[in-house]
Design a protein around this motif. Structure first.
Motif, short mmCIF file in Angstrom:
data_model
loop_
_atom_site.label_atom_id
_atom_site.label_comp_id
_atom_site.label_asym_id
_atom_site.label_seq_id
_atom_site.Cartn_x
_atom_site.Cartn_y
_atom_site.Cartn_z
N PHE A 28 0.82 -1.21 0.00
CA PHE A 28 0.00 0.00 0.00
C PHE A 28 0.85 1.26 0.00
CE2 PHE A 28 -3.68 2.50 0.78
CZ PHE A 28 -3.32 3.47 1.71
N SER A 29 1.93 1.26 0.73
CA SER A 29 2.74 2.47 0.87
C SER A 29 3.39 2.91 -0.44
CB SER A 29 3.82 2.25 1.94
OG SER A 29 4.64 1.16 1.59
N ASP A 30 3.42 2.06 -1.44
CA ASP A 30 4.01 2.41 -2.73
C ASP A 30 3.08 3.25 -3.59
OD1 ASP A 30 5.76 -0.76 -3.31
OD2 ASP A 30 6.30 1.02 -2.13
N TYR A 31 1.82 3.34 -3.22
CA TYR A 31 0.81 3.93 -4.07
C TYR A 31 0.43 5.34 -3.66
CZ TYR A 31 0.08 -0.56 -6.26
OH TYR A 31 0.27 -1.71 -6.97
N ALA A 32 0.23 6.16 -4.68
CA ALA A 32 -0.43 7.44 -4.45
C ALA A 32 -1.92 7.14 -4.36
CB ALA A 32 -0.16 8.40 -5.59
N MET A 33 -2.56 7.72 -3.35
CA MET A 33 -3.98 7.48 -3.11
C MET A 33 -4.76 8.77 -3.27
SD MET A 33 -4.04 4.28 -2.47
CE MET A 33 -5.78 4.19 -2.04
N SER A 34 -5.92 8.67 -3.83
CA SER A 34 -6.75 9.85 -4.03
C SER A 34 -8.22 9.52 -3.79
CB SER A 34 -6.60 10.38 -5.45
OG SER A 34 -5.33 10.94 -5.65
N GLU A 45 -14.79 14.03 -10.54
CA GLU A 45 -13.86 15.13 -10.27
C GLU A 45 -12.93 14.80 -9.11
OE1 GLU A 45 -15.68 18.77 -9.00
OE2 GLU A 45 -16.86 17.81 -7.42
N PHE A 46 -11.77 15.38 -9.18
CA PHE A 46 -10.74 15.20 -8.16
C PHE A 46 -11.16 15.88 -6.87
CE2 PHE A 46 -6.57 14.78 -6.41
CZ PHE A 46 -6.28 15.97 -5.77
N VAL A 47 -10.92 15.19 -5.75
CA VAL A 47 -11.22 15.75 -4.44
C VAL A 47 -9.93 16.02 -3.67
CG1 VAL A 47 -12.28 15.29 -2.19
CG2 VAL A 47 -13.48 14.65 -4.31
N ALA A 48 -9.12 14.97 -3.50
CA ALA A 48 -7.91 15.11 -2.70
C ALA A 48 -6.96 13.96 -3.01
CB ALA A 48 -8.24 15.11 -1.21
N ALA A 49 -5.68 14.19 -2.76
CA ALA A 49 -4.66 13.16 -3.00
C ALA A 49 -3.64 13.17 -1.88
CB ALA A 49 -3.96 13.39 -4.34
N ILE A 50 -3.09 11.99 -1.63
CA ILE A 50 -1.99 11.86 -0.69
C ILE A 50 -1.01 10.85 -1.29
CG2 ILE A 50 -3.27 10.18 0.72
CD1 ILE A 50 -1.74 11.41 3.17
N PRO A 51 0.07 11.33 -1.90
CA PRO A 51 1.04 10.43 -2.51
C PRO A 51 1.91 9.75 -1.46
CG PRO A 51 1.68 12.72 -2.80
CD PRO A 51 0.34 12.73 -2.17
N ARG A 52 2.89 9.02 -1.94
CA ARG A 52 3.76 8.26 -1.05
C ARG A 52 4.44 9.15 -0.02
NH1 ARG A 52 7.58 4.95 -5.01
NH2 ARG A 52 8.57 4.47 -3.02
N ASP A 71 -2.93 5.71 6.51
CA ASP A 71 -2.27 4.91 7.53
C ASP A 71 -1.69 3.70 6.82
OD1 ASP A 71 -1.52 3.21 9.58
OD2 ASP A 71 -3.19 3.77 10.87
N ASN A 72 -0.41 3.76 6.53
CA ASN A 72 0.23 2.68 5.76
C ASN A 72 0.23 1.36 6.54
OD1 ASN A 72 0.72 4.32 3.55
ND2 ASN A 72 2.76 4.91 4.29
N ALA A 73 0.29 1.43 7.85
CA ALA A 73 0.28 0.21 8.65
C ALA A 73 -1.05 -0.52 8.54
CB ALA A 73 0.56 0.55 10.11
N LYS A 74 -2.11 0.25 8.31
CA LYS A 74 -3.45 -0.34 8.18
C LYS A 74 -3.89 -0.45 6.72
CE LYS A 74 -5.13 1.21 12.69
NZ LYS A 74 -6.18 1.97 13.41
N SER A 75 -3.02 0.00 5.81
CA SER A 75 -3.37 -0.01 4.38
C SER A 75 -4.70 0.67 4.14
CB SER A 75 -3.40 -1.45 3.84
OG SER A 75 -2.14 -2.04 3.91
N LEU A 98 0.39 3.69 -9.03
CA LEU A 98 1.78 3.46 -8.63
C LEU A 98 2.67 4.41 -9.40
CD1 LEU A 98 3.66 1.62 -6.97
CD2 LEU A 98 3.83 0.15 -8.97
N TYR A 99 3.35 5.29 -8.66
CA TYR A 99 4.30 6.21 -9.27
C TYR A 99 5.68 5.94 -8.72
CZ TYR A 99 0.76 9.27 -11.37
OH TYR A 99 -0.24 9.79 -12.12
N GLY A 100 6.67 6.27 -9.51
CA GLY A 100 8.04 6.02 -9.10
C GLY A 100 8.59 7.03 -8.12
N TYR A 101 7.99 8.25 -8.09
CA TYR A 101 8.51 9.31 -7.24
C TYR A 101 7.58 9.56 -6.08
CZ TYR A 101 11.50 10.06 -11.23
OH TYR A 101 12.40 9.89 -12.24
N GLY A 102 8.16 9.86 -4.94
CA GLY A 102 7.40 9.90 -3.70
C GLY A 102 6.29 10.93 -3.63
#
Length: 125
Positions: A28-34, A45-52, A71-75, A98-102
């Motif tokens: 899970f921690s590898d993914y940008a989430m939105s 429409e886009f609301v919010a994002a939290i990348p790696r 919460d990466n521990a809880k995915s 999945l993006y390569g940059y944090g």
């Protein structure tokens, strides 16, 4: 990645609601989430994002009322919504890419690989 969104419901204008999105299947921690949303008859429409990186990004019109966190521990990724308005009524979707940059993320729905099933938020007057 499998995504399961939950937490939607009906709330009166001015109220608050919290959405959750549980992920499984990959790191899970590898993914940008939105979060995106789609109102009846409108485009998604886009609301919010939290990348790696953990930095947060918002649609300009929603900044200050919505808060995204992960919460990466809880995915899991969350969306706290405050001071809700009838125009916030929509199906809310969580999405992952999945993006390569944090600190990489996208505001375009077409960029996202994985989607949750959506959860309906209805804000009444």
């Amino acid at each position: 990645v499998q995504l399961q969104a939950s937490g939607g419901g009906m709330v009166q204008a001015g109220g608050s609601l919290s959405l959750s999105c549980a992920a499984s299947g990959r790191t899970f921690s590898d993914y940008a989430m939105s979060w995106f949303r789609q109102a009846p008859g409108k485009e998604r429409e886009f609301v919010a994002a939290i990348p790696r990186s953990g930095r947060t990004y918002y649609a300009e019109s929603l900044k200050g009322r919505f808060t995204i966190s992960r919460d990466n521990a809880k995915s899991a990724v969350y969306l706290q919504m405050y001071s809700l308005k009838p125009e916030d009524t929509a199906v809310y979707y969580c999405a992952a890419v999945l993006y390569g940059y944090g600190d990489s993320y996208s505001r375009r729905a077409s960029e996202y690989t994985y989607w949750g099933q959506g959860t309906l938020v209805t804000v009444s007057n």
